[in-house]
Scaffold this motif. Sequence first.
Motif, short mmCIF file in Angstrom:
data_model
loop_
_atom_site.label_atom_id
_atom_site.label_comp_id
_atom_site.label_asym_id
_atom_site.label_seq_id
_atom_site.Cartn_x
_atom_site.Cartn_y
_atom_site.Cartn_z
N SER A 185 -3.48 -12.75 -17.08
CA SER A 185 -2.35 -13.43 -17.59
C SER A 185 -0.89 -13.19 -16.72
N VAL A 186 -0.22 -14.04 -16.85
CA VAL A 186 1.00 -14.00 -15.97
C VAL A 186 2.21 -14.05 -16.63
N ASN A 187 3.25 -12.84 -16.41
CA ASN A 187 4.58 -12.65 -16.82
C ASN A 187 5.43 -13.36 -16.09
N VAL A 188 6.16 -14.36 -16.42
CA VAL A 188 7.51 -14.91 -15.72
C VAL A 188 8.74 -14.25 -16.23
N TYR A 189 9.40 -13.53 -15.40
CA TYR A 189 10.57 -12.94 -15.74
C TYR A 189 11.97 -13.79 -15.33
N PHE A 190 12.27 -14.84 -15.98
CA PHE A 190 13.05 -15.84 -16.10
C PHE A 190 14.45 -15.38 -16.37
N MET A 247 0.87 -1.19 -0.25
CA MET A 247 0.01 -0.11 -0.10
C MET A 247 0.60 1.26 -0.13
N ALA A 248 1.89 1.17 0.70
CA ALA A 248 2.89 2.27 0.98
C ALA A 248 3.64 2.79 -0.49
N GLN A 249 3.90 1.66 -1.00
CA GLN A 249 4.60 1.87 -2.30
C GLN A 249 3.96 2.02 -3.56
N GLY A 250 3.09 0.87 -3.86
CA GLY A 250 2.55 1.12 -5.06
C GLY A 250 3.10 0.92 -6.34
N GLY A 251 3.98 1.48 -6.77
CA GLY A 251 4.73 1.34 -8.13
C GLY A 251 5.55 0.08 -8.10
N LYS A 252 6.22 -0.20 -9.24
CA LYS A 252 7.08 -1.22 -9.50
C LYS A 252 8.34 -0.87 -8.75
N PRO A 253 8.61 -1.95 -8.06
CA PRO A 253 9.78 -1.81 -7.23
C PRO A 253 10.99 -1.99 -8.27
N ALA A 254 12.24 -1.93 -7.74
CA ALA A 254 13.67 -1.94 -8.49
C ALA A 254 13.74 -3.39 -8.90
N LEU A 255 14.34 -3.71 -9.83
CA LEU A 255 14.68 -5.19 -10.25
C LEU A 255 15.80 -5.71 -9.40
N VAL A 256 15.40 -6.19 -8.37
CA VAL A 256 16.37 -6.80 -7.36
C VAL A 256 15.90 -8.05 -6.81
N PRO A 257 16.91 -8.99 -6.54
CA PRO A 257 16.44 -10.24 -6.08
C PRO A 257 15.19 -10.32 -5.03
N THR A 258 15.52 -9.44 -4.28
CA THR A 258 14.77 -9.28 -2.79
C THR A 258 13.23 -9.04 -3.11
N GLU A 259 12.69 -8.76 -4.33
CA GLU A 259 11.24 -8.15 -4.68
C GLU A 259 10.60 -9.50 -5.44
N LEU A 260 9.47 -9.77 -5.09
CA LEU A 260 8.68 -10.67 -5.79
C LEU A 260 8.48 -10.20 -7.24
N ASP A 261 8.15 -8.91 -7.10
CA ASP A 261 7.87 -8.50 -8.44
C ASP A 261 9.07 -8.74 -9.71
N SER A 262 10.33 -9.06 -9.08
CA SER A 262 11.37 -9.11 -10.03
C SER A 262 11.23 -10.44 -10.69
N TYR A 263 10.35 -11.22 -10.47
CA TYR A 263 10.10 -12.48 -10.99
C TYR A 263 8.85 -12.99 -11.75
N LEU A 264 7.63 -12.31 -11.15
CA LEU A 264 6.51 -12.51 -11.99
C LEU A 264 5.47 -11.44 -11.74
N ALA A 265 4.52 -11.25 -12.42
CA ALA A 265 3.58 -10.26 -12.63
C ALA A 265 2.21 -10.90 -13.12
N ILE A 266 1.17 -10.23 -12.52
CA ILE A 266 -0.30 -10.55 -12.99
C ILE A 266 -0.57 -9.39 -13.74
N ASN A 267 -1.04 -9.77 -15.02
CA ASN A 267 -1.31 -8.59 -15.82
C ASN A 267 -2.90 -8.04 -15.43
N ALA A 268 -3.37 -7.23 -16.11
CA ALA A 268 -4.67 -6.87 -15.74
C ALA A 268 -5.51 -7.85 -16.36
N ASP A 269 -5.34 -8.57 -17.22
CA ASP A 269 -6.22 -9.59 -17.92
C ASP A 269 -6.10 -10.92 -17.21
#
Lengths: 760, 155
Positions: free
Chosen positions: A65-70, A41-63
């Motif tokens: 669908s899932v992007n896997v960043y491998f 809630m506090a951050q909102g936007g996409k965090p930095a591409l670092v190993p400690t962030e879940l968002d660095s590995y996958l994203a749930i798109n608006a539809d």
Amino acid sequence: MTKMEKLQLTRRSVVQGAGLFVFSIGVPVGLDTMLNIQSAMAQGGKPALVPTELDSYLAINADGSVNVYFGKIDGGQGTDVAVGQMVAEELDVPMKSVKVIMGDSTLTLNQGGASGSNGVQLGGMQMRRVAAEARQVLVNAAAQKLNVPAEKLVVNDGIVSVSDNPAQKVSYADLIGGRFFNVKLEWNGKIGNELATTGTAKLKSPDQYKIVGKSIPRSDIADKLYGTYDYVTDIKLPGMVHGRMIRPPVAGAVPEKIDESSIKEFPGARVVQINGFLGVIADKEWDAVKAAQKLKVQWSDAKPALPEQAALYDTIRKATPRKSEVPTNKGNVEEAFKTAAKIVEAEYEWPYQSHASMGPACAVVSFKDGAAEVWTGSQKPHYVGDGVAAILDIPVEKVHTIWAMGPGSYGRNEAGDAAMDAAVLSKAVGKPVRVQWMRNEGHGWDPKAPASIHKVRAALDADGKVIAYDYYSKGYSRVDVNSNESKPRDTLAGHLMGVELKSGDNFGVPGENYTFENKRVAWDTIAPPLERASPLRTSHMRDPVGPQIHFASESFIDELAVATNSDPIAFRLKYLTNERDIAVIKGAAERAKWEPRVSPRKEQSGDKLLGRGFAYATRGGTRVAIIADVEVDRKTGKVWGRKYTVAHDCGQIINPDTLKRVIEGNIVQSTSRALWEEVKFDPKSVTSIDWLTYPILDMTEAPETVDIVLINRPTVNPSGAGEGATRPTAAALANAIFDATGVRIRRAPLTPERVKASLA
Amino acid sequence: MTEKFTLNVNGKTQTVDADPDMPLLYALRNDLGLSNPHFGCGLAQCGACTVHVDGAAVRSCVTPLSSVGNAKVVTLSGLGTPEKPHPVQTAFIQEEVFQCGYCLNGWVMTSAALLEQKKKPTDAEIRQGLSGLKCRCGTHMGILRAVKRASEMMG
């Protein structure tokens, strides 16, 4: 629409969907999740591409669908599909909604690229853990939203619903679609292959699997077949010009005088020279090809530094070791040899081999305003970005590296070298440059798989029992130049430009579990014949040093079986206790209807001699057993690996059909290496520079059958399949040739000339 | 030094201004934007650049532009499309044959020409017909399965 355009669209859809991820507070969720959600809630936007962030590995798109960043790449063996399956399974989304994105340094972390057959073993497992974590976060979020305890929720196809009231539900898309998790993960502090994170989520039990274990088809095949797939060779940037490199006729020579006027007829022609680095640029590709041929260069009078080919193995034998290791030293080998009733000894030889990639490497680099865009086909694109940053002397943050399928790889081929070439040329001319090497460079100047010799001896007691085993390899290093291109000193361009060198040392040991009570396994590496810019510099090629080590070790075990009047499979089983080793060996034997007897076969008439050979090996947890049935033509010496029976255990199987095709590819390629492949050279340079001088297995020589027994172990974490089946092939063939002919060949490759000469 | 050449490629007539000695491959890839045939060796030793010229499988990396004339050139993307695939493409997709796939123009275009000549080749005839082509990934077993499947599909 090409793949590139599709990818860019996907990127946009994620970015445009960015927004706040807000939950009401006050329903039962775990404390960790609460903290995570509050931080979201506090951050909102996409965090930095670092190993400690879940968002660095996958994203749930608006539809939904899932992007896997491998952070690895797939070279056409379906690793991306397997990883997609692992993520879809753990996340409980349909396979078709998962897109695996690889090799873009702005979208993916450095998970080591394609490396060491660990795409699934390490990379896939990391993505599986992350997917489980994401699922847990989403289920807890659904619990809040639906005001139901998380334990009462089930997930199907990305919809979270209440188990006893399926109408009460919320989708992943509604929960987070187009927004970001902002969830922190525990990270082990490593990048590359070993990058790993942990969370609090529990992985699914294999008996719950719906997607893992299914033969989901590859995602790249149709585009390739319709000619709509973008290889790195197909990348075009605005204003791009073409580069070609010029290599010296004698390795080590540098240009002393260049007549630039000799290429003035070609539009845009320019010469770029930095010490030994010499390339040409032209506006059109064909002009660059011709300019490279036509450029008049006077080379320095370099002393030919490579050994005579005929002296290669003696050169290795006589060389002073540069590094020595004894990875196994059990019991007292020397003492045991003193008590031997019989000693068996043999020595084996393996040549330099070339990646000989299907097409020579290509790269496109645009260097502008202190930043570089790098398109590479290297297996390890993130490391290439590091290397480009270093060679251009710019911060690594200023390099955007994008992987596109190269024209083949199978290890540290010349892909990263071509990227360095393109980077240096682009900086010199101030334009985007596409470089493709020519065929003679692809064969002649790629980093080679090392040549080696292997001395093996065993002590037998009066009953024929092995009481001591002593295995020794001596050869060129597998990391004379490192297996990634992150440092200019490990690239040809760096060598030519004159950077300080640091040749590395590493070799390897047989992968087996024989329980000989006194056992020593050792290796020595030696210095390369030419340190700088050598066409015989050595590095990783598929199953680095595996083919040579196991050609020796598993041929020798066969020799021991003969020496003790034993069936080769029964002999091996006497010294194995590991249940999985035994199962894989028995699996192959049963499928091939192996009848125990002592080699060689007796009483064969006619020109075609039939034989069978066995070999087994382990690699990183994977076990492979191979039975080769061969025909040896007595008149020509030609060997046909007619039928292979392969039993394969790589733990949990993710995708059986794709696995079978990967094993088939291993068998055919390793048969090619065993029967045909040998780098030819003279003191000046490499002389095997095309497919005539470096033949590989032809379609007329392909096996009739490759019969594969897959042993699935759902509760054992998956191990690699990319290289394991490459290891035992050469020994299985050599053992089969012995079975057919009674002649033991200890030097690879097992060419018709060599076999014929051995039979004479 | 350059000359104008009118080429018939994938059913379209197009003009290229280039060196007469330039191999057809470079015209297809760079001038006509048809990047589906690949540069593998430039020596006619591997087949990665194979196209059909009047129905015959030809190595475009050693075919001078000046020798093409008004022959009908067909590349992989002209052989068939997802909407209207050639049976050889369908068979190779169903068998999921290739790995990197950089070589595949050779196998697909040569197989299509081979099956045009002989609908039901034997295993030995397929191997002989595809001899000399290179696949570094070692997908030979899949290639044989796919050509047999295509042969069945083509009746």
